[in-house]
Design a protein around this motif. Structure first.
Motif, PDB file in Angstrom:
ATOM      1  N   LYS A  96       0.863  -1.175   0.000  1.00 16.07           N
ATOM      2  CA  LYS A  96       0.000   0.000   0.000  1.00 16.07           C
ATOM      3  C   LYS A  96       0.900   1.225   0.000  1.00 16.07           C
ATOM      4  CE  LYS A  96      -3.876  -0.066   2.187  1.00 16.07           C
ATOM      5  NZ  LYS A  96      -4.951  -0.050   3.219  1.00 16.07           N
ATOM      6  N   HIS A  97       0.680   2.102  -0.980  1.00 16.31           N
ATOM      7  CA  HIS A  97       1.558   3.240  -1.167  1.00 16.31           C
ATOM      8  C   HIS A  97       0.758   4.539  -1.153  1.00 16.31           C
ATOM      9  CE1 HIS A  97       4.091  -0.057  -2.187  1.00 16.31           C
ATOM     10  NE2 HIS A  97       3.571  -0.233  -3.400  1.00 16.31           N
ATOM     11  N   PHE A  98       1.435   5.640  -0.826  1.00 13.82           N
ATOM     12  CA  PHE A  98       0.758   6.925  -0.648  1.00 13.82           C
ATOM     13  C   PHE A  98       1.498   8.029  -1.390  1.00 13.82           C
ATOM     14  CE2 PHE A  98       0.349   4.216   3.088  1.00 13.82           C
ATOM     15  CZ  PHE A  98      -1.034   4.061   3.148  1.00 13.82           C
ATOM     16  N   ILE A  99       0.739   9.034  -1.812  1.00 14.57           N
ATOM     17  CA  ILE A  99       1.313  10.158  -2.542  1.00 14.57           C
ATOM     18  C   ILE A  99       0.813  11.466  -1.945  1.00 14.57           C
ATOM     19  CG2 ILE A  99       1.619   8.940  -4.738  1.00 14.57           C
ATOM     20  CD1 ILE A  99      -1.015  10.197  -5.693  1.00 14.57           C
ATOM     21  N   VAL A 100       1.574  12.520  -2.191  1.00 11.93           N
ATOM     22  CA  VAL A 100       1.139  13.886  -1.912  1.00 11.93           C
ATOM     23  C   VAL A 100       1.192  14.654  -3.218  1.00 11.93           C
ATOM     24  CG1 VAL A 100       1.845  16.076  -0.870  1.00 11.93           C
ATOM     25  CG2 VAL A 100       1.723  14.027   0.537  1.00 11.93           C
ATOM     26  N   ARG A 101       0.110  15.340  -3.517  1.00 11.35           N
ATOM     27  CA  ARG A 101       0.016  16.123  -4.756  1.00 11.35           C
ATOM     28  C   ARG A 101       0.145  17.614  -4.443  1.00 11.35           C
ATOM     29  NH1 ARG A 101      -2.007  13.185  -9.108  1.00 11.35           N
ATOM     30  NH2 ARG A 101      -3.050  11.205  -8.575  1.00 11.35           N
ATOM     31  N   LEU A 102       0.648  18.346  -5.401  1.00 11.69           N
ATOM     32  CA  LEU A 102       0.642  19.796  -5.321  1.00 11.69           C
ATOM     33  C   LEU A 102      -0.785  20.266  -5.581  1.00 11.69           C
ATOM     34  CD1 LEU A 102       2.788  22.003  -4.873  1.00 11.69           C
ATOM     35  CD2 LEU A 102       2.896  22.271  -7.356  1.00 11.69           C
ATOM     36  N   PRO A 103      -1.419  20.957  -4.632  1.00 17.57           N
ATOM     37  CA  PRO A 103      -2.841  21.307  -4.791  1.00 17.57           C
ATOM     38  C   PRO A 103      -3.143  22.093  -6.062  1.00 17.57           C
ATOM     39  CG  PRO A 103      -2.107  21.757  -2.550  1.00 17.57           C
ATOM     40  CD  PRO A 103      -0.873  21.427  -3.347  1.00 17.57           C
ATOM     41  N   GLU A 104      -2.229  22.959  -6.462  1.00 16.56           N
ATOM     42  CA  GLU A 104      -2.518  23.825  -7.606  1.00 16.56           C
ATOM     43  C   GLU A 104      -2.561  23.064  -8.930  1.00 16.56           C
ATOM     44  OE1 GLU A 104      -0.121  24.230  -5.448  1.00 16.56           O
ATOM     45  OE2 GLU A 104      -0.584  26.056  -4.311  1.00 16.56           O
ATOM     46  N   THR A 105      -1.710  22.037  -9.077  1.00 15.26           N
ATOM     47  CA  THR A 105      -1.570  21.363 -10.379  1.00 15.26           C
ATOM     48  C   THR A 105      -1.893  19.877 -10.340  1.00 15.26           C
ATOM     49  OG1 THR A 105       0.773  20.883  -9.991  1.00 15.26           O
ATOM     50  CG2 THR A 105       0.223  23.013 -11.013  1.00 15.26           C
ATOM     51  N   GLY A 106      -1.934  19.271  -9.151  1.00 16.19           N
ATOM     52  CA  GLY A 106      -2.130  17.829  -9.057  1.00 16.19           C
ATOM     53  C   GLY A 106      -0.850  17.038  -9.261  1.00 16.19           C
ATOM     54  N   GLU A 107       0.286  17.715  -9.430  1.00 17.11           N
ATOM     55  CA  GLU A 107       1.571  17.032  -9.619  1.00 17.11           C
ATOM     56  C   GLU A 107       1.948  16.253  -8.364  1.00 17.11           C
ATOM     57  OE1 GLU A 107       6.329  18.138 -10.233  1.00 17.11           O
ATOM     58  OE2 GLU A 107       4.828  19.712  -9.996  1.00 17.11           O
ATOM     59  N   ILE A 108       2.444  15.021  -8.547  1.00 18.43           N
ATOM     60  CA  ILE A 108       2.903  14.209  -7.427  1.00 18.43           C
ATOM     61  C   ILE A 108       4.281  14.707  -7.002  1.00 18.43           C
ATOM     62  CG2 ILE A 108       3.609  11.903  -6.688  1.00 18.43           C
ATOM     63  CD1 ILE A 108       1.516  10.748  -8.555  1.00 18.43           C
ATOM     64  N   SER A 156       4.417  14.398   6.573  1.00 22.14           N
ATOM     65  CA  SER A 156       3.007  14.062   6.395  1.00 22.14           C
ATOM     66  C   SER A 156       2.853  12.636   5.866  1.00 22.14           C
ATOM     67  CB  SER A 156       2.347  15.060   5.448  1.00 22.14           C
ATOM     68  OG  SER A 156       2.409  16.375   5.951  1.00 22.14           O
ATOM     69  N   LEU A 157       3.677  12.266   4.885  1.00 25.78           N
ATOM     70  CA  LEU A 157       3.641  10.900   4.345  1.00 25.78           C
ATOM     71  C   LEU A 157       4.061   9.888   5.406  1.00 25.78           C
ATOM     72  CD1 LEU A 157       5.201  11.530   0.824  1.00 25.78           C
ATOM     73  CD2 LEU A 157       2.950  10.525   1.229  1.00 25.78           C
ATOM     74  N   TYR A 158       5.120  10.195   6.124  1.00 26.00           N
ATOM     75  CA  TYR A 158       5.653   9.296   7.145  1.00 26.00           C
ATOM     76  C   TYR A 158       4.606   9.016   8.224  1.00 26.00           C
ATOM     77  CZ  TYR A 158       8.540   7.981  11.191  1.00 26.00           C
ATOM     78  OH  TYR A 158       9.059   7.350  12.292  1.00 26.00           O
ATOM     79  N   ASP A 159       4.015  10.061   8.777  1.00 21.23           N
ATOM     80  CA  ASP A 159       3.031   9.884   9.849  1.00 21.23           C
ATOM     81  C   ASP A 159       1.818   9.107   9.361  1.00 21.23           C
ATOM     82  OD1 ASP A 159       4.607  11.229  11.634  1.00 21.23           O
ATOM     83  OD2 ASP A 159       3.575  13.139  11.425  1.00 21.23           O
ATOM     84  N   HIS A 160       1.338   9.443   8.160  1.00 25.49           N
ATOM     85  CA  HIS A 160       0.152   8.772   7.629  1.00 25.49           C
ATOM     86  C   HIS A 160       0.449   7.295   7.384  1.00 25.49           C
ATOM     87  CE1 HIS A 160      -3.690   8.493   5.523  1.00 25.49           C
ATOM     88  NE2 HIS A 160      -3.065   7.808   4.582  1.00 25.49           N
ATOM     89  N   ALA A 161       1.609   6.995   6.805  1.00 30.11           N
ATOM     90  CA  ALA A 161       1.952   5.610   6.499  1.00 30.11           C
ATOM     91  C   ALA A 161       2.070   4.775   7.768  1.00 30.11           C
ATOM     92  CB  ALA A 161       3.257   5.560   5.705  1.00 30.11           C
TER      93      ALA A 161
END
Length: 466
Positions: free
Chosen positions: A236-248, A287-292
């Protein structure tokens, strides 16, 4: 037991003074509470158990609870201790509450569980609840600024300051410390970026991020990376996107692996956290670390966590001399290299057969012979590997041996025999022979199609990962 004292500083034991309350950040937009609370909503106040205040002989947080109760009727005040942390009683209240106010009075103490860690546990349990952390002291000294708490209020240590906190929470005051300059200074540290689960449909942006973040020797082609990541049932993997563009701009990979053949206990692997360079030191990785970690801890059977992954092998851990080592140490990972699970070095060796004496052919000690396993060796090999890997705490190895055996690839299992007794075993593979090991360990393929490897070298009383 948390032994912090909340004592009015000299010169402030009465009389008027300026408040020391500052809203550090409020990414949840939950202040003022009047915008989000209904009549029947419960507010849980969690405060540390401390020495009674000398001024009135009572818990100094009781007046804070009463100040909150004067503004909302359903305040539930429950203390916590460092020894017990979050108990089943706290869990029951957290699950019933609309929001949680968690008070921290002391900076971290190496001799006991820190209040920040207890606050993180509270937030994990109430993942969908609103959490507000009130720091009675410098929030930066407590390690709160770099943490993932979305709403933080910094307060002075007096009862008057806590009363002002109550007025700030309910919109009656903005706090004396909320000048534009001070808020700007405090908002500069990392923020919280909401992670989302990666659907795995398009590996291209993750592949691009991978090769952007990692040194050249760790670059992979798209197909091997996709094969490593797309593992149904235990990845199970997680991403964070840039809100303005959706870029990972951030990616985190996690796996679960059975600890032994009983298939009841699991180890959760935090296999990779990478962030695009322009967005580092802004809270994306945290944020990724804590969520994972919250997601891994929720999986039934997971009783241990590890950095890196053995199989499938993204990286076996943090690259040596990586600047990330200190980052993980600050989050509680031990790196003293004194034993398994404490930051020991793991080596991947590149050996050229032609550089060995006799072209790689040597004579073993008398009485020791090597051969490929056969079907008749299945039970003996299974018992040997289970015993040795359990004793050395090498998770994932047993599965690799059994996967090859179940596929009928006994020739890929090499045995060291002393008379009729197995005293050593290893697995061999090449990039082009269709072995599942070549898919789990992609690094040989990055050198060339004819490059192979030896892994899971297990010797009675001793073993190597490669």
């Amino acid at each position: 037991m948390i032994s912090g004292h909340l004592v009015l500083p000299p010169g402030n034991r009465g009389g008027h003074r300026h408040s020391q309350v500052t809203v550090v950040r409020d990414y949840q937009a939950c202040i003022p509470f009047t915008r989000i609370l209904g009549e029947g909503d419960i507010v849980l106040l969690l405060t540390p158990v401390i020495t009674p205040c000398e001024q009135n002989g009572c818990d100094p947080f009781e007046p804070f609870g009463r100040a909150l109760a004067a503004r909302h009727p359903l305040i539930r005040h429950v203390p916590y201790t460092a020894r017990n942390g979050i108990t089943s009683t706290h869990v029951a209240f957290i699950k019933r509450a609309k929001l949680v106010i968690f008070v921290i009075s002391n900076p971290p103490n190496s001799r006991q569980l820190s209040q920040v860690e207890i606050a993180e546990a509270s937030q994990t349990i109430g993942d969908e609840k609103l959490h507000i952390v009130v720091a009675c002291g410098n929030a930066d000294d407590s390690g709160l600024i770099e943490a993932s708490f979305p709403t933080i209020i910094q307060s002075g240590p007096s009862l008057e300051d806590l009363h002002v906190v109550a007025t700030v929470l309910f919109g009656e005051s903005s706090g004396a410390g909320t000048s534009a300059v001070k808020v700007q200074e405090l908002m500069m540290p990392p923020k919280y970026w909401p992670p989302e689960e990666w659907d795995g449909l398009d590996v291209t942006p993750v592949h691009d991020l991978w090769n952007h973040c990692l040194p050249d020797q760790f670059h992979l082609e798209k197909f091997p990376l996709r094969n490593l990541l797309q593992r149904d049932g235990y990845a199970k993997h997680f991403i964070v996107r840039l809100p303005e563009t959706g870029e990972i701009i951030g990616f985190c990979a996690t796996y679960t692996t059975y600890v032994d053949k009983d298939e009841e206990r699991l180890i959760g692997s935090l296999a990779m956290v990478i962030v695009k360079s322009p967005y580092r030191r802004r809270g994306v990785g945290r944020s990724l670390y804590d969520h994972a970690l919250r997601q891994l801890k929720r999986i039934r059977g997971v009783d241990r966590l590890r950095l890196g992954s053995t199989y499938p092998r993204l990286l076996s851990g943090i690259p040596a001399r990586s600047p990330s080592e200190e980052w993980f140490q600050r989050r509680g990972w031990t790196m003293d290299r004194l034993g398994p699970g404490r930051g020991q070095y793991i080596c991947d060796w590149l050996l050229k057969i032609n550089d060995w004496p006799n072209g790689g052919v040597s004579t073993g000690p008398p009485g020791l012979a090597f051969r490929s396993a056969t079907f008749n060796d299945f039970e003996t090999v299974s018992d040997f590997i289970e015993k040795e890997t359990t004793r050395k705490d090498y998770t994932g190895w047993y599965d690799q041996y059994m996967n090859l055996a179940h596929d009928g690839r006994f020739n890929d299992i090499i045995l060291g025999m002393e008379r009729s007794r197995i005293i050593a075993a290893a697995l061999v593979y090449t990039s082009r022979d269709g072995s599942p090991l070549a898919l789990d360990i992609p690094w040989a393929r990055t050198i060339g199609p004819d490059v192979g490897g030896v892994t899971c070298i297990c010797i009675a009383g001793w073993s190597f990962i490669h």
